[in-house]
Design an enzyme around this catalytic site. Sequence first.
Site, PDB file in Angstrom:
ATOM      1  N   GLU A 177       5.407 -25.041   8.709  1.00  0.00           N
ATOM      2  CA  GLU A 177       4.917 -26.331   8.235  1.00  0.00           C
ATOM      3  C   GLU A 177       5.919 -27.477   8.322  1.00  0.00           C
ATOM      4  O   GLU A 177       5.523 -28.626   8.423  1.00  0.00           O
ATOM      5  CB  GLU A 177       4.471 -26.182   6.759  1.00  0.00           C
ATOM      6  CG  GLU A 177       3.308 -25.234   6.558  1.00  0.00           C
ATOM      7  CD  GLU A 177       2.037 -25.730   7.207  1.00  0.00           C
ATOM      8  OE1 GLU A 177       1.712 -26.924   7.071  1.00  0.00           O
ATOM      9  OE2 GLU A 177       1.381 -24.919   7.886  1.00  0.00           O
ATOM     10  N   SER A 188     -27.924   2.129 -45.902  1.00  0.00           N
ATOM     11  CA  SER A 188     -27.153   2.875 -46.892  1.00  0.00           C
ATOM     12  C   SER A 188     -25.660   2.841 -46.644  1.00  0.00           C
ATOM     13  O   SER A 188     -24.880   3.186 -47.538  1.00  0.00           O
ATOM     14  CB  SER A 188     -27.627   4.328 -46.920  1.00  0.00           C
ATOM     15  OG  SER A 188     -28.974   4.390 -47.326  1.00  0.00           O
TER      16      SER A 188
END
Length: 841
Positions: A91, A484
Amino acid sequence: MLRFIMSFLGSIFSLLTLGTLMAGLILGGIFHVYGKDLPSHEVLAQYTPKTLSRIYDGEGQILDEFAAERRLFTPAEEIPDLVKHAFISAEDKNFYTHAGYDARGIGAALFEAVASRGETLRGASTITQQVMKNELLDGSRRVERKVKEIILATRVEQAMSKDRILEIYLTEIDLGVRSFGVTAAALSYFNKPLAQLTPAEAAFLAVHPKAPYSYHPVKNREDAIDRRNFILREMYQNGYLTREEYDEALADPLRTVQNGDFPSYQSERPDRDYFTAEIRRRVTQQFGMSEEQFSSAGFSIRATVDPDLQVEAENALQRALESFDRSVGEWRGTGKSIPVEALESEAAWRAALGNTVVPRDIALENPWHVAVVLAVDENQLQIGIEGMAESDAEPWIVPRNDIEWMRGNFFDNFAPGDVVHVRRMTQDTDGAFIRWTLRQVPEVTGGFMAMDVNTGRVLAMQGGFSFQSSNFNRATQAQRQPGSAFKPFVYAAALDSGYSPATIVVDAPIEINTPQGIWRPKNASNQFYGPTPLRTGIEQSRNLMTIRLAQEVGIGVVADYAEKFGVYDDMNRVLAASLGSDETTLFKMVAAYSMFANGGERVEPTLVDRVQDRNGETIYRHDQRTCEDCSALVLAAGQAPRISSNRERVMNEITAYQLTSMLQGVVQRGTARSAVNLPVPIAGKTGTTNDAKDVWFVGFSSNIAAGCFIGYDTPRSLGRGASGGGICGPVFNQFMSEAIKQYGGGPFEAPEECQFIKIDRLSGARLPDSASGANVIAECFRPGEEPIFGITFDGGFAMGGDLELFDEVSAQTRQITTSTGQSTTVGPRATFGSLSSGGLY
């Protein structure tokens, strides 16, 4: 003549000088105009990339990751030079020498554009300019943007080091396959850290900034290799590779994850499950962020999960759900199908099957595979299986005897094109293949959770049968009636109010006026047992006793207890709530039971030990205990560091022990006796709601609490005979069998203040210290407290003198005085018979 020549040259020089001056003024004006309103380059000094958040287990293994952009940050000093050189060669070969822009590169690009009359436009941006474009400007291809880019690049080069600029670039750049930055891309393409990349692999990463999705290693293989080889040549010419390294890299055939040469990094990570999804939900709530912000925050989260126990929790719950589902005998399948035309070729049905969204995360007994019905015969199904190859040893056939559990035959339940789940059925002894067997995700569902009772660390959590089938977490999000399983909080309120396990409460019919009419609650057995000790009442889950006890203590007191334990935020102050009619979550119930197990101290459940930000700073830590001796240089032999805790006490220590002892009776003699059988002391409580719409079991050892609930998402009856002990009890038992192997367990420690007195657990009568037998139990009483006989509590509800008690209670009766001063006749003692687990009504 000489004068003319000199004059001409002078004119040319003047024109050139004037032109240069004018060009300089024009350029200066342009840079002045465009440089006024540019974003500040100082923003980059506080650069914080969008990095993924990861969840780890206690051993540092990755459990899950969440990413808006799949990016991992690596400081410049930790990025190998090989990787830096590859990108610089590809690059910006003059990166370390230019001032932010490359004049020669810009000139070459302009000349090429003019020569091709605009047909060839190539970039001339340096790495610094690309950082400006990506971070501070838009991506448009205009001269105006290019000018701004150069101006910013020049400023940034003066303010930041080259390595810092390169660090930002190599972290931010899109490198294809949804991977941003070199660290994430190295894992995605090669399943390697940066330090292990070869020159050819580093060069391949550098291929992608030019066009991230145009050089796929499979779809665009030739172009990718050509571009890679160009970059390798540049690296060699720039002096970054020796001739030998260059030749070896050129010969590399480009092996990648996408081509099947390496295992996928993603495949080595477990599928997302209820635990990690719940961590994300809770962390985002705690820090006030969105899911997208969480996915970009770069958090490192240490989860409390025990991976082995998580697998066991998943397996135990799935086994119970599938067992119940198959007992119903109905085939529903996946509800998905593929076009019959696709069955004409294997490639077509495989492609169609791969695009069908069905769960693929189930491994109950053996991994479940997605398959398609190719043909239906009277005695067999012919199937095609995703990701598998047929063999003579394992033919793709499902025989008739595999569907004996479901109603109907093959023609009634299947058609060509149906998408189904199958798994291998194998021998238990040697794993040998028997046949392919059909499976389906159950309609009934549920949740399971286990936690450390002392630290609050959640060790395992399963929120349903399959996360991919439904990501709704029923352990933390489903609001259900505990039935319960809520009763221990009623008994805890009573014990802290001066009652004891030997206190007698009347078990007899009750009529209560409500706005909806007369409410006549009853025991699950439809029987009545007369005066009964509290211990037997909770062991056998007696509804009528619980209601009378709640009335005696005060439903407001019971509600305060439930809220103090975190079961409810605002419990209804009505007697029906004493039987668990209000809704809560399994998560809250298991956390509350943990406080019984640890002696009555508050413990906050957590799925997270620690959260660190992107810089490694700890921003949350669950364990707030302090180590008293950790700063000491020397400790006495055999002495361990002292850990101090300032946890709040939510119930009296003796009350916690009394209740735990009573809940042990539930497991030993009560409603869970046939379901829970473990080698260490266990306490717990079953729960079955009205019409058995939900079934529960929550229990604990001395160090681990765990709970299960099972029911339909849209509540409806599970059928006659369904109970918490029968359906959820085995889930608890299977899980705890493995948990105990790892975490152990021991007797529940009695407080030093306990005064033990032997009691007949059926009548509540005091017995001599020498007494022994099945009905004899040593109850813990507070210092100076002894059972008082002759008083029976009825909650203010009168009991008919002609009540026929269960088990044909003897005609030998006696007169008692109730708490309201009334007299009534009852039998000398109650029996408990054969009962189910109780419920709402």
